[in-house]
Design an enzyme around this catalytic site. Structure first.
Site, short mmCIF file in Angstrom:
data_model
loop_
_atom_site.label_atom_id
_atom_site.label_comp_id
_atom_site.label_asym_id
_atom_site.label_seq_id
_atom_site.Cartn_x
_atom_site.Cartn_y
_atom_site.Cartn_z
N TYR A 51 3.79 18.77 11.45
CA TYR A 51 4.78 17.74 11.81
C TYR A 51 6.20 18.32 11.94
CZ TYR A 51 1.13 14.96 9.45
OH TYR A 51 -0.06 14.41 9.02
N ARG B 96 2.92 7.84 -0.24
CA ARG B 96 3.85 8.96 -0.42
C ARG B 96 4.89 8.71 -1.52
NH1 ARG B 96 5.27 12.22 4.13
NH2 ARG B 96 4.47 10.50 5.38
N CYS C 131 -2.62 34.41 9.81
CA CYS C 131 -2.35 35.12 11.06
C CYS C 131 -2.01 34.14 12.19
CB CYS C 131 -3.56 35.96 11.44
SG CYS C 131 -5.09 35.06 11.31
N GLU D 101 0.82 -1.22 0.00
CA GLU D 101 0.00 0.00 0.00
C GLU D 101 0.85 1.27 0.00
OE1 GLU D 101 -2.23 -0.28 3.63
OE2 GLU D 101 -3.28 -2.10 3.02
N1 LLP Z 1 -1.69 2.10 4.39
C1 LLP Z 1 -2.26 2.55 5.52
C2 LLP Z 1 -3.15 1.69 6.28
C3 LLP Z 1 -1.99 3.87 5.94
O1 LLP Z 1 -2.54 4.33 7.04
C4 LLP Z 1 -1.12 4.69 5.17
C5 LLP Z 1 -0.83 6.07 5.57
C6 LLP Z 1 -0.57 4.16 3.99
C7 LLP Z 1 -0.87 2.85 3.64
C8 LLP Z 1 0.36 4.93 3.11
O2 LLP Z 1 1.52 5.28 3.76
P1 LLP Z 1 2.71 5.97 2.94
O3 LLP Z 1 3.22 4.98 1.93
O4 LLP Z 1 2.15 7.17 2.28
O5 LLP Z 1 3.71 6.34 3.96
N2 LLP Z 1 -0.17 13.06 6.61
C9 LLP Z 1 1.08 12.42 6.96
C10 LLP Z 1 1.15 10.97 6.55
C11 LLP Z 1 0.01 10.14 7.10
C12 LLP Z 1 0.03 8.70 6.66
C13 LLP Z 1 -1.23 8.00 7.03
N3 LLP Z 1 -1.33 6.64 6.61
C14 LLP Z 1 2.24 13.21 6.37
O6 LLP Z 1 1.98 14.26 5.75
O7 LLP Z 1 3.40 12.88 6.55
#
Ligand code: LLP
Length: 423
Positions: A321, A281, A347, A278
């Site tokens: 973050y 990013r 602001c 999955e």
């Molecule tokens: N699978 C599940 C169950 C997840 O919760 C997530 C991300 C992914 C896959 C994908 O993860 P990735 O490959 O994108 O790392 N808003 C935060 C990141 C939150 C990620 C939430 N879950 C940021 O801007 O760093």
């Protein structure tokens, strides 16, 4: 930066100068490179192809929470990607983009009745179940609909791996996943359920995981529990190993994809299941920038503020973050350098993209990009300070198009209602 390179002193997205994009669509604007998205998909699927036998390739389900624009989804769908969704809205986006429901997996700790119903109606590949009450809820809805829900249980492997603590998900204290004991209980419950078929396990330990050994540590928990479940008579046919691959924000060393793929081959593949991944990013993060114009250069006694027209409502990662994002001037890139605090118009002191960043000296009207903004950028934007959501632009070679219009004030305020009793 893949997809974004300097030509004739001007930063381009693929073949198009970002100055031309700003002229055509205004700023702030998100700009994505279709070529860069394809290159990321190919890098990940290529690493898996190199490490795993041809008939044992994982199903890559793009985690569309990272960037759910339907045109971006279409680019990945055309590459052969599947989809990971966390809401009914993401399901609708995925179906609209043309994803095969058989390649859609639904995750999340709070699946709602409508969402479960719509997923069953569409015929998705599986639900990744996060709690035993959720399992009962799925059984109940599937029974009402006369469907059989395919489920896997999300195992909490108790591994620390995510970048920032707010995006770490695999520790005991996190709300995600189910402990090993409870997973066994889940399989036992599912065995007695008429409209649920339990087929395996999933895990996702966090996001922007830089301690790459965390992946290995999490994978190594699988053979043991899979063995135990099989001994208890449960068929384990699917393993979903989640996302979490990091991208470059600063000068980090990129995760060694081939090492990751080898671990999948050495630890997960021998378990003989279908493998699902999955990634979110990784597919889109480095393929997008937030293009912005300098409004003012504000000098104070000891600081130079570059006040730009993008703000924390457009890209919240720096303030939420403390995330680092590279910033580059679009032109005039070889002039003398100045150290700026780069801030937006909102602001709040937190509306700061960087403190003490050395950039080419800039003036009102100059353009800059905030880099690595393709993931968790637009999709986390808000209307704070009644700022319209920015447009999204997709570039593909020399072609470019708006893939989401800048929000109008009419759209932004149209939902507000003054009730009769205060008219
Ligand atoms: N699978 C599940 C169950 C997840 O919760 C997530 C991300 C992914 C896959 C994908 O993860 P990735 O490959 O994108 O790392 N808003 C935060 C990141 C939150 C990620 C939430 N879950 C940021 O801007 O760093």
């Amino acid at each position: 930066m893949i997809g974004f390179n300097e030509k004739d002193g001007i930063l381009h997205a693929d073949g198009v100068p970002l100055s031309a994009i700003a002229k055509d669509y205004g700023t702030p604007a998100y700009v994505y490179s279709a070529g860069a998205i394809r290159a990321q998909y190919t890098a990940l699927s290529g690493a898996m192809k190199a490490a795993l036998p041809e008939n044992r390739q994982p199903m890559l389900c793009y985690a569309c929470k990272a960037n759910s624009n339907i045109a971006v989804l279409r680019v990945l769908q055309q590459m052969g990607s599947g989809l990971e969704i966390v809401s009914e809205g993401e399901l609708h986006r995925g179906l609209k983009a043309g994803f095969d429901p058989e390649k859609i997996v639904s995750t999340g700790v709070g699946k709602q009745a409508r969402e479960i119903r719509e997923c069953l109606k569409a015929g998705i590949h599986q639900f990744n179940v996060e709690s035993l009450p959720e399992l009962e809820h799925i059984q109940q809805i599937a029974a009402q609909m006369g469907k059989v829900a395919k489920v896997v249980f999300r195992l909490n492997p108790n591994v620390t791996g995510g970048g920032h603590h707010k995006i770490s998900t695999g520790r005991d204290r996190d709300k995600f996943g189910i402990s090993r004991e409870r997973v066994i209980e889940g399989f036992e419950m599912a065995r007695d359920m008429s409209h649920v078929e339990a087929l395996g396990l999933s895990m996702h330990i966090g996001s922007q995981i830089f301690t790459v050994e965390s992946f290995k540590e999490a994978f190594e928990k699988l053979p043991d529990i899979v063995g135990e479940l099989r001994e208890l008579g449960f068929a384990i046919e699917r393993l979903d190993i989640g996302g979490g691959f990091p991208i470059i924000y600063d000068d980090e060393k990129l995760l060694d994809l081939s090492a990751y793929a080898r671990w999948v081959n050495d630890i997960v593949e021998p378990l003989g299941t279908e493998i699902i991944m999955e990634p979110g990013r990784y597919m889109v993060g480095n393929a997008g920038v937030l293009l912005s114009e300098v409004l003012y250069v504000k000098e104070t006694k000891d600081r130079s503020f570059l006040v730009i027209d993008a703000a924390m409502n457009d890209l919240i990662r720096p303030t939420l973050y403390d995330a680092y994002h590279g910033i580059e001037a679009v032109s005039g890139r070889d002039t003398v350098m100045t150290t700026y605090d780069v801030v937006g118009p909102i602001c709040e002191t937190g509306d700061t993209f960087s403190v003490g960043r050395t950039l080419p000296t800039m003036k009102t009207g100059d353009l800059a990009v905030i880099k690595s903004a393709g993931a968790y950028g637009f999709c986390m934007a808000s209307n704070y300070n009644t700022r319209p959501l920015p447009p999204e632009i997709l570039v593909d070679g020399d072609k470019h198009a708006v893939i989401r219009e800048r929000q109008s004030y009419e759209d932004l305020m149209g939902g507000d209602i003054i009730p009769d009793f205060i008219k």
